[in-house]
Design an enzyme around this catalytic site. Sequence first.
Site, PDB file in Angstrom:
ATOM      1  N   ASP A 125       4.110   8.302   0.356  1.00 16.46           N
ATOM      2  CA  ASP A 125       5.204   8.012   1.274  1.00 16.46           C
ATOM      3  C   ASP A 125       5.807   9.369   1.651  1.00 16.46           C
ATOM      4  O   ASP A 125       5.517  10.401   1.029  1.00 16.46           O
ATOM      5  CB  ASP A 125       6.253   7.070   0.652  1.00 16.46           C
ATOM      6  CG  ASP A 125       7.123   6.415   1.732  1.00 16.46           C
ATOM      7  OD1 ASP A 125       7.195   6.945   2.860  1.00 16.46           O
ATOM      8  OD2 ASP A 125       7.727   5.363   1.441  1.00 16.46           O
TER       9      ASP A 125
HETATM   10  C1  BGC Z   1       9.075   4.927   4.608  1.00 13.82           C
HETATM   11  C2  BGC Z   1       7.666   4.544   4.989  1.00 13.82           C
HETATM   12  C3  BGC Z   1       7.330   5.113   6.334  1.00 13.82           C
HETATM   13  C4  BGC Z   1       7.519   6.619   6.288  1.00 13.82           C
HETATM   14  C5  BGC Z   1       7.162   7.322   7.581  1.00 13.82           C
HETATM   15  C6  BGC Z   1       9.321   6.411   4.751  1.00 13.82           C
HETATM   16  O1  BGC Z   1      10.668   6.699   4.642  1.00 13.82           O
HETATM   17  O2  BGC Z   1       9.343   4.522   3.299  1.00 13.82           O
HETATM   18  O3  BGC Z   1       7.521   3.145   4.988  1.00 13.82           O
HETATM   19  O4  BGC Z   1       6.022   4.776   6.674  1.00 13.82           O
HETATM   20  O5  BGC Z   1       8.871   6.897   5.983  1.00 13.82           O
HETATM   21  O6  BGC Z   1       8.106   7.081   8.539  1.00 13.82           O
END
Ligand code: BGC
Length: 829
Positions: free
Chosen positions: A268
């Site tokens: 993530d």
């Molecule tokens: C989220 C993800 C997301 C990523 C990219 C993170 O803060 O938890 O679900 O895909 O950001 O935007």
Amino acid sequence: MSDSVSRRSALGFAAGAIAVAAAATAGLAVPSHAAGRARRGPGAGPRVESLVAGLTLDEKISLLHGARDPESLGQAGYVPGVPRLGIPPLRLADGPAGVRVAARATALPAPVMLAAAFDPALARAYGQVIGREGRALGQDVLLSPMVNLIRTPYAGRNFETFTEDPLLAADLVAEEIRGIQGEGLIATVKHFALNNQEKDRMSIDVRADERTLHETELRGFEAAVRAGTGAVMGAYNKVNGTFACENKPLLDDVLRDRWGFEGWVMTDWSAQHSTGRALAAGLDMEMPDGTHFGAALKRAVTNGGVPEAHLDRSVRRILGVMERFGLLGESVPERPERDPEAGAAVARAVAEAGATLLRNTDRTLPLTGRAARDIAVIGPTGRHPFVSGGGSAHVVPDRADSPLDALTERAGRGARVTYAPGEDLYGKEIPRSALSPAFDAEEQRVAAGREWTYEGTLTLDEADAWTFVIHYSGERPEVELAGTELFPPVPGVGEFFSGGLVSTAPDGLNVRRATVPLTGGGHRLRITARGGDQGQTFRIRRVTAATRAADVAEAVRTARGAHTVVLFAYEDATEGQDRTSLALPGHQEELIRAVTAANPRTTVVLNTSSATSMPWLERTAAVLQMYYPGQEGAAATAAVLFGDCDPGGRLTQTFPVDDAHHPTAGDPRRYPGVDGVEEYSEGIHVGYRWYDAEGVRPLFPFGYGLSYTTFAYSDLTVRRVSGPGVDVSFVVRNTGAREGVTVAQVYVGPSPDLRQAQADRALAGYRRIVLRAGERRRVTVRVDERALSAWDAKRHVWQLGTGRRTVHVGTSARELALSTSIDIKGAGS
Ligand code: BGC
């Protein structure tokens, strides 16, 4: 759970790994394989092998982490390719309710609404829209679907995921992935694993025993792997003591060895904590930059700390997926055009199919006769459409119609549709006389690179509860009242994470609110606004007790003047924050009380993400749960209210009566965690299983939802099929006067032969059925071996729950019209 650390070691599962047959995806066959092979790296084809042999160390490293996209399309991530070897860059865009880039896309209803349809075929159609649009919008990878279970009603991202039930989650995620990938876009199932809350999501150590993991949260991820997901995103949190993105038991032992995953694992965003350790644990790609897998990885390889073979393995996994999707060949697949009409049609179908009618007294709905011709629409989201939730899930919609307009249009000529907001989302002007020195609080423009500061005094004649509302472009301004910042940054969430529609003013500026009790007299106010690169527009407004009362009074007058009221209520959920109460935010409860007192023929339409407590329920005539219904939400809401379609949705999560009676209430170790540790001590009793085990009455049970017609269930038979599964067969008859939808649900009781706690009833199958008035149909639902099995944590395998087992059929976890029992025998017995 003091032994959770030793239990964690049981997640090693060295013994007894089983072969997993991967399903063929639509148009993109996934090779079947034996467990264990993935650990050595996928059996990459000759092209991938020759690319790996030809890449320099720097080039390999550049494939293992994100970088700045020189031609960004507004997507979340970018991995540069290696042009000299024909490796194209990868662009990675967020979902899950559409493709999030700078350009417009179809804003689909939130996944929780898709799930409410209990319809895997619809999940495939939803995936197909995203798959095609993602490719059309220049993307290669979609950061979706999210399949973490709904464990607590407070979790900020419940709208982004499907359900509290593992079987339903598994079915839906698999079909959505087939839909996405069938269009040539690589799917990324997220967030592996146990990212079931936002509170402390960056650091919380979630402890769950092996059986709980396999029977609850992991089911969806396993199904995603079987459906051939190209990528997996590791979660922010820790799982049993180790960060998910460097968690070998999860990434290597379960994901690769046990399930045979051959794709790549990415972090993530900024969820990585180490270099060699993470790589060795099974992580392949760091996002969105190269903090750990950039220069640090190169140093580790050159000084011998990390074997280059480990890098090769990860590069092979990434290139292997790219090869599978045809991205490496001479003739890469052409990007399609967007098909906005097709996207809109699916968005509309999902919003209607997921619309969940929770209450309908005296046939209030559908609106007919006078009720359809004399309507008061109340509530700010009756005018400003609530399209989607906040955070990374927020899509720029193709369109967003106002429910008020949609209802007015549907009511037609000669009808009277009036409107009152009842609650002020955007605030009213602060009188200049209250500010000393005075300034124009309605519009401040700060030029790029400049800073604007105000220091002065805000004076109130008497004590009052103010809601300060700021509207701004660019960087969040600082607003200090008596030395306290009113709008502090939300930890773990970027500044530009706009929330849902409630967080965006009609003119597009970001909106934040803060309610503070103020004493009469002077209050020191300091504001700093910064122009940044683009310049800033900024305004500060207020809602006071008096303006609030005036808004409610106007709503009451409007309600009284109409035959029927449709009151839109909302809850503005977003990633990065959990809710702190199950009540509707702001003064909406008060508004509902006042309006229903003025006109009891009130339907409340809920644009909420998850369970809401409803102390006002009995005062209403009807309640329609519309979640975040996407760009076609206004038309779909009107269609359901007027009965152009049956409300097709059923709850995929139990709604508790209040904040004190749900699976994560009452024990802070269970939620939100104590000293950074959170224990899934409810074990396998997630969702409705907990209500059954504890004998707690929910407000609305899992699977619940009303139709405009009625159904009768009869003639239940259960028979064994070859192998350990059973066929559950019954007759469903539409006993009402119009066509409608019922979702038949099959639950099974515990096995007498399994010596461990089991659910009183667990969903084992379901079928969404549309029947015309008077029509009857025999329906057969196959219950497979997995639905009859429990995880054996000693032998680390699924064990069939043999013996006499009850089988229930009904329309929710608590409305089980038919029951029988059958002997379950193992294969060959
Ligand atoms: C989220 C993800 C997301 C990523 C990219 C993170 O803060 O938890 O679900 O895909 O950001 O935007």
